[in-house]
Structures are given as structure tokens and as C-alpha cells.
Design a protein around this motif. Sequence first.
Motif: not given
Lengths: 303, 124
Positions: A221-223, A250-251, A256-257, A281-287
Amino acid sequence: MDKETETRESLIAEIKDLRSRLAKSEEALLAANKTRNNHMRKHAEDELRWAKERNGERARADETLQAEKLEHRRSEAELGKTREQLHDVSFKLLLAEETERKRISQEIHDGVGQHWATVELRVEGFLNQLDEEIATPLKDILPIIKVGMEETRRIQMNLRPALLDDLGILATISWFCREFQKAQPVIRVETKVDIQENDISNPVKTVIYRVLQEALHNISKHSKTTLVNLSLQKKEGKIEFTVQDHGQGFDSDPVLSLMSYEKGLGLSGMKERTHLSGGSFSIESTKGIGTTIRASWPLPENR
Amino acid sequence: MLRALIVEDNRLFRDAFKAELHGRLSSLLIEEVENGEEALQRINVAHPDLIFMDMHLAGMNGLELARKIKNDFPLIRIAMLTGYDMPEYRLAASQQGVHHFFVKDLLDWEEIMEFVQSTQKNKQ
């Protein structure tokens, strides 16, 4: 009176006077001493009383503090117990939801699903006995029956795929990724599995499946990615499951984001399921780089 | 005479399948049971040559039943019937000693008859 006698008498009088003044002075001194002693004693007594009172107050304060400490410790223990109970209940609720999904899915399979299969079998049997001329137009009913069967199976699989219980998580991952690729031909899914089926407990298998389902849903849906790396492996005494995309990301900072992202994408659901089943559980994301979701659980003992 | 056993817990499908099988090969002796436990008991008495079993049975599932039959009665030929046409199920079934895998949605009767006839040949 001769002069000598006169002088002696005057001296005696003088001595008497001196004696009496001395006696008076001594008296006065004694009296003064007495007053002073009284005063000092009183002062000392006052001090003693005050000290005793202070001591008492302090002891009482100490007692109160101890009682408060005890109460605090008890509250903390109770809070800990309540938290544990909440965790247990939430986990049981999660398992109950899955059991219920399994039950409904099985009922649909055993009831509606088998009914469709029987109808198809009977109709085909009848059609084979009829003359070609009559049978041909009637054959139009077969695709309709087929759609009914497929629709029934889709509902079952959405509730809980039977192969998770029949064959396990490894077969389920392979099936799910294949179906995902069919629906999303532009996204390639590379899977790396380095673990045995019986290294993983049943509740954890279910959570892995739900995390996979949610993660791939988000990715489609988003990536905007074209590649997903999926891995399930035994690593440093742990079961580690990661889903990595190479999309827009995503940031993840500021917090908050991430929180609003979590809300929208069911990340909190994945996180909660993972935590309740004893994992982290962990999530890492870089724009511009992509997103990695990582869930891990301690390996069951004696493995 | 060739003996077949149908293991299927849905009566409607069982009846329909049995009727269809009988219609195509009336010489086949067909017995039926509802679940895995009954199947194992019946096999001991009736000595079937081939078994048609559903994958999803109440209690012992089809894979477990196939494994037990393969272990205790290696000569019996097993056909699995299921609504799930997936390579994962096909693989699991063949690993448990299942000879043929049939999908209930599109029962391939030619293949079913081939399976029966090849069993007949093997017996002779």
C-alpha cells in the motif's frame, strides 16, 4: 577603761560585725546558688523534655515513613501482579481470537465448502449422463459453482489459513508470498529461511504469520518498493523474523511521526502481538532507503 | 476383486463420491468410514487395496492417517482428496506416502480411474 581595753573591745565588736556580715553573705550566696541551680536544672529539664519530644516525633515520623515505604512496596508488587495478569489475559484473548477464527474457518470448510464440492460432483455426474445437446448449455453452471467454491475458500483463508495448522509456518510463508506475488507482480519477494519448524512454538507461528500479513499489506500500500527481503532464522539463541523493503520509507524520527504512522498502519497491532507472545519488536525506517520490521523471540528451551 | 475404502467425514460428499465411483466401475467393492480411527480399524478387517481419504478429517487429519497406513500397511495405495490445491499440500502428502493427490473442485475422473486401474494391475 584603759586605752588597751578600749581598743580590744572595739576590735571584738568589729570582728562580730564582720562575722555577722560574712554569715549574711554566705546566706545570700547560698540563696543565690540555690536559685541559680534551680534555674539551670529547669533549663536542663526543659532541654531534656524538648529532646525527648523531638525524639518521639522523629520516631513517629520514622514509623510513618517505614509504613509508607511498605505500602509503596506492596502497591508496586500489586501493580506488577496486575500488569502480569493483564499481560496473561491479553495473550489469552489473542489466542482465543485465533482459536475462534480457526473454528469458524473449519466450520465454513466442513459445511459450505464441502457442500459446494458435493454440488459440483453431482452436477458433473448428471451432465455426463445427458445428451450433448442438452448438457452443453447446462455446463454454464459449472463456472458459477467454481466461483462459489473459490469465494468460500478465500473467506476461510482470510480468517486463518488451514495450512498454518496443517503444515506449519514455513509452508504458510511460502504459500503467502506466492499469493502476494500473484497479486503484486511488480514486487519481488526474496525469502531466506534458516530454522526448523519445531524450533517455533504454535503461538509464535501465529504471530509470525500475522506480522507477515500486516507487513506485506503495508508494503503493497505505501512503500513503492520493488523488492522485499524476508527472513526467518535461528540467530544467537533467538528466533528472528525480519521484513525489509527498499521503498520510500518514512521519517521514524521525530517520534510523533512514528506514532501516527503506527496508528495508521497497524504497527501497534504487530508490536502488541509480538510482545504478548514473549518477543520484542522494532521498526527502522529512513526516507528514501526503506523500512525494516524486526520481531524476535527467545528460542524455546532444550533446542 | 478390488477393494476401496473412502474416509470422508462429510456424508453428502461421501455419498456423491461413492455413487460416482460405483457408476464408473461397478466391480469395485467400496466401503466407507467417517474418520481416521475408524479407518485404521476397518483396514485391519477389510484389507482394502486403495483408500480415498479427505485431507481434513475430525481428530486425526489425513496426513497423519496416511503416515500410519504407510507405516503399518505399506501395500495399500492412498489417494488424498482436498479442497486445497497448493504445492505445499501436495509435497506434504507425498512425504507421508500418498500416491495421488486429487483436488475436490475439479476431480479429474480420468486420473482417478487410472489410479484405480493401475492398482488393479499391481494386484494381479
